[in-house]
Scaffold this motif. Structure first.
Motif, PDB file in Angstrom:
ATOM      1  N   ASP A  84       0.858  -1.174   0.000  1.00 49.41           N
ATOM      2  CA  ASP A  84       0.000   0.000   0.000  1.00 49.41           C
ATOM      3  C   ASP A  84       0.902   1.234   0.000  1.00 49.41           C
ATOM      4  O   ASP A  84       1.544   1.535   1.002  1.00 49.41           O
ATOM      5  N   GLU A  87       0.112   3.979   2.616  1.00 52.83           N
ATOM      6  CA  GLU A  87       0.430   3.525   3.965  1.00 52.83           C
ATOM      7  C   GLU A  87       1.936   3.558   4.203  1.00 52.83           C
ATOM      8  O   GLU A  87       2.391   3.881   5.310  1.00 52.83           O
ATOM      9  N   GLU A  88       2.718   3.234   3.173  1.00 51.39           N
ATOM     10  CA  GLU A  88       4.175   3.324   3.306  1.00 51.39           C
ATOM     11  C   GLU A  88       4.607   4.758   3.580  1.00 51.39           C
ATOM     12  O   GLU A  88       5.480   5.013   4.415  1.00 51.39           O
ATOM     13  N   ARG A  90       2.793   7.142   4.980  1.00 52.12           N
ATOM     14  CA  ARG A  90       2.385   7.485   6.348  1.00 52.12           C
ATOM     15  C   ARG A  90       3.371   6.884   7.359  1.00 52.12           C
ATOM     16  O   ARG A  90       3.821   7.569   8.285  1.00 52.12           O
ATOM     17  N   GLN A  91       3.682   5.617   7.184  1.00 51.00           N
ATOM     18  CA  GLN A  91       4.551   4.938   8.143  1.00 51.00           C
ATOM     19  C   GLN A  91       5.952   5.529   8.164  1.00 51.00           C
ATOM     20  O   GLN A  91       6.532   5.748   9.241  1.00 51.00           O
ATOM     21  N   GLN A 153      -5.722   5.047  -5.468  1.00 51.99           N
ATOM     22  CA  GLN A 153      -5.772   5.666  -4.139  1.00 51.99           C
ATOM     23  C   GLN A 153      -5.771   7.182  -4.215  1.00 51.99           C
ATOM     24  O   GLN A 153      -6.196   7.856  -3.269  1.00 51.99           O
ATOM     25  N   ASN A 196      -1.452  12.938   8.158  1.00 51.25           N
ATOM     26  CA  ASN A 196      -2.686  12.267   7.751  1.00 51.25           C
ATOM     27  C   ASN A 196      -3.661  13.238   7.097  1.00 51.25           C
ATOM     28  O   ASN A 196      -4.328  12.899   6.114  1.00 51.25           O
TER      29      ASN A 196
END
Length: 206
Positions: A84, A87-88, A90-91, A153, A196
């Protein structure tokens, strides 16, 4: 005996790096001499020049001993068949903020590069290395955003390069201001919400 000598040399090098980290953070790079670093580490001037040729070499070695999330991201993604992309992002940005807040060595290096490193001729190669690393990160994150577009996305019209520049400006601004006064706000908590909000805004844009 040879092993002990090697261990002693590694210990001396570590002391010099610790001393440089402390003095650069306290006085700035331009106002710290090699002799001062040696004195703070409790070694001779000859010893410091045995390990490091100049201050540029010292700073580069400080940078080399810090592992950053972007480098780990490259290694981990290379082992994945699918992932994702958002998500990468964000992380990795969250991990970066967390590491600066909780890891004293990473925090000290960030403070030196952002607040204590005068980019004059003497340390200009450090600026070039810093900029080169930043540009590689921008390229990597741009590829992630392009994947997010392909995976549906993000809207197809999203300008990935502009989005990454905006994200980096947000993250750099958070770090810069937090380092000025770490008691004023909580870096990771505020940072997570800001990141976010930024990414959700990209995803919901018309």
């Amino acid at each position: 005996m040879v092993r002990r000598t090697k261990e002693d040399a590694m210990e001396t090098r570590a002391k010099l790096l610790d001393a440089a980290e402390h003095l650069f953070g306290q006085n700035g790079v331009a106002h710290t001499s090699m002799a001062q670093v040696a004195e703070h580490a409790g070694v001779t001037r000859g010893a410091i020049y045995h390990h490091f040729s100049n201050k540029q070499d010292l700073i580069e070695s400080l940078m080399d001993r810090v592992s950053l999330p972007i480098d780990e991201m490259r290694e981990q993604i290379a082992e994945l068949d699918d992932f994702d992309a958002l998500e990468e992002i964000r992380q990795r940005t969250t991990e970066f903020l967390t590491r600066i807040q909780t890891n004293q060595r990473v925090q000290a290096l960030a403070s030196i590069l952002l607040h204590k490193c005068e980019y004059i001729d003497e340390v200009n190669p450090i600026k070039l290395r810093h900029v080169s690393g930043r540009n590689r990160c921008i390229d990597d994150f741009e590829e992630l955003l392009e994947k997010a577009k392909r995976d549906g996305q993000l809207p197809a019209a999203t300008d990935s390069r502009m989005a990454v520049i905006g994200l980096f400006g947000l993250v750099d601004g958070l770090i810069y201001n937090w380092l000025l006064d770490s008691d004023y706000f909580e870096l990771t908590g505020y940072g997570n919400k800001a990141i976010n909000t930024f990414i959700d805004g990209l995803a919901s844009a018309d």
